[in-house]
Design an enzyme around this catalytic site. Structure first.
Site, PDB file in Angstrom:
ATOM      1  N   LYS A 130      48.654  37.698  28.006  1.00 14.48           N
ATOM      2  CA  LYS A 130      47.852  36.751  27.630  1.00 14.48           C
ATOM      3  C   LYS A 130      46.668  37.415  27.151  1.00 14.48           C
ATOM      4  O   LYS A 130      46.046  36.706  26.190  1.00 14.48           O
ATOM      5  CB  LYS A 130      47.304  35.833  28.511  1.00 14.48           C
ATOM      6  N   ARG A 131      46.137  38.453  27.423  1.00 18.65           N
ATOM      7  CA  ARG A 131      44.948  39.118  27.069  1.00 18.65           C
ATOM      8  C   ARG A 131      45.024  39.857  25.738  1.00 18.65           C
ATOM      9  O   ARG A 131      44.000  40.073  25.336  1.00 18.65           O
ATOM     10  CB  ARG A 131      44.435  39.972  28.087  1.00 18.65           C
TER      11      ARG A 131
END
Ligand code: GLU
Length: 476
Positions: free
Chosen positions: A248-249
């Site tokens: 996600k990052r």
């Protein structure tokens, strides 16, 4: 054409549609569409702790936005309904009972402390920990309050994965795993096998995180007397640096966020298909129909595919350029700057025609077209920060703009007339386009870049263009 393939997308409703999930959905959908088969949506919601409210709807919305229509699913039903695992508990119990009756499943009586003891023991003996080394001598009758565990039969496997090719594993990878948890819900490991069987799925497309468990699944298929479907394991999607799995990052957004930003569904499908697949040629831009026609599992690569948002942008630009202006215009309705409300369709279409070449995603529209609708205040920095213009004196700048104004006042603002007048101005001022046109562009758009100057002026029109030239002259 090969016989109809039945595939499924089986997400857990965790609230986020990442590109990896969409890729398995896409490949499964392509196989079904290519062979006139069916694509099934099944919600795997047996992990009650991870359940997220609204997540199922989010999955459905995402598939719809991408055009990945399914033939059977929780909201539309189908011959093997229900399509939510939480509604299929009776089925799992029935199959579990079959395993208990044939001596291939047992109630697991151990507490967490017992298990820890076994683990410590194994570690002290420098042995890998395996549940099957700790089967209870006399397992209690399973009453649903204890986990139900599979009684495996360790053996070696040699199998063909439709993407990964020939794979061999030894008996040490086989172990007793939980079929039904003490909360009454099945594990993924058990439920998906039952569902894929009952739903007559012919091909399982799934992520690499399940690869190590597949020998255990094969062992269970055997215990149930079932023939497993064809399995295809997708390579990981890697972060832009290519070094770790995409998380996600790493900047990858939820698929619906990309759609909201004005990435076209066909771009998303093209881009996601290209994460690990190509047709063997140099072609990079594929229509959805071309993907359906050309996709094949044996051209999915085995190594990780790198997620590159720059490439996604480039690809979206290419798909946008391929659209007819009318179609693009229809898609842009929600993306215009607020001030464009005052302008008519004809003007907005002309503006769009000018920026279509450069538009990478629809949410960029206000930034690229704002000056066509809003009279921006004169920004002196545009001149001072311009390497060439900053060398000229105020008088010189003013004089060039006065000459431009005098000529444009005589123009009918047709593209031809503007083009020839601008060229004449180069001669009369003795200036290069890099200087003269930049100056006129800044004065009329208050933006450092714009489409071709003559075209921009033609769309802006005479009143607006001259008024803006005046404001810049007055500000100097
Ligand atoms: N529910 C699993 C997941 O979301 C599906 C895996 C599969 O496709 O079998 O990861």
């Amino acid at each position: 054409m090969s016989s109809p393939i039945r595939t499924r997308f089986a997400p857990s409703p965790t609230g986020y549609m990442h590109v990896g999930g969409v890729r398995t959905a896409l490949f499964a959908w392509l196989l079904a569409r290519q062979t006139g088969g069916q694509f099934v949506l099944r919600i795997e919601d047996t992990d009650r702790a991870r359940h997220v409210e609204g997540a199922e709807q989010h999955i459905i919305d995402s598939l719809k936005a991408l055009g990945l229509n399914y033939d059977e699913g929780p909201d539309i039903g189908g011959p093997f309904a229900p399509y939510r695992q939480s509604q299929r508990l009776d089925s799992y119990k029935r199959w579990a009972q079959q395993l208990i009756d044939s001596g291939r499943a047992y109630a697991d009586p151990y507490s967490a402390e017992d298990m820890q003891k076994f683990r410590d023991q194994a570690q002290a003996n420098k042995q890998p920990f395996l549940y099957r080394n700790h089967r209870p001598d006399k397992p209690p009758v399973w009453d649903g309050t204890m986990p139900l565990r599979f009684k495996s039969e360790p053996k070696a496997y040699q199998r063909i994965d439709a993407v990964m090719g020939e794979l061999s594993t030894g008996p040490e990878t086989i172990d007793d795993f939980i079929l039904i948890k003490s909360d009454g819900y099945p594990t993924y490991n058990f439920a998906h096998i039952i569902d894929d069987t009952e739903m007559r799925i012919s091909h399982i497309i799934r992520g690499q995180e399940f690869l190590a468990s597949i020998p255990n699944y094969l062992n269970l298929y055997e215990a149930l007397g079932l023939t497993p479907p064809i399995m295809a394991t997708m390579p990981h999607i890697m972060a832009p640096d290519g070094k770790k799995k995409l998380g996600k990052r790493d900047g990858a957004k939820d698929v619906l966020d990309y759609i909201r930003d004005g990435y076209l569904p066909e771009t998303m499908l093209n881009f996601i298909a290209s994460l690990g697949w190509n047709d063997g040629s140099e072609q990079e831009i594929f229509s959805v129909q071309e993907l359906i026609d050309k996709f094949s599992l044996d051209r999915v690569q085995r190594s990780g595919a790198r997620f590159d948002e720059q490439r996604l942008q480039w690809m979206n630009g290419a798909h946008i350029r391929n659209l007819a202006l009318d179609d693009l215009y229809a898609l842009c309705a929600a993306y215009w700057p607020a001030e464009a409300n005052q302008s008519n369709d004809n003007y907005k279409q002309q503006v769009l025609g000018l920026v279509q070449e450069r538009l990478k995603f629809l949410a960029e529209l206000p930034e690229l077209t704002g000056f066509f609708f809003i009279d921006l205040p004169v920004n002196p920095e545009l001149i001072t920060s311009n390497k060439q213009l900053s060398k000229l004196s105020q008088e010189e700048l003013k004089s060039y703009l006065e000459q431009a104004k005098a000529s444009l006042e005589q123009s009918d603002f047709s593209l031809d007339d503007l083009t020839s007048r601008l060229n004449d101005l180069l001669t009369t001022t003795g200036q290069k386009p890099g200087i003269l046109f930049s100056l006129i562009r800044i004065a009329t758009t208050q933006a450092p870049f714009s489409p071709s100057l003559a075209e921009t002026l033609a769309v802006l029109g005479k009143d607006r263009s001259l008024a803006r030239l005046n404001s810049q002259i007055n500000a100097l």
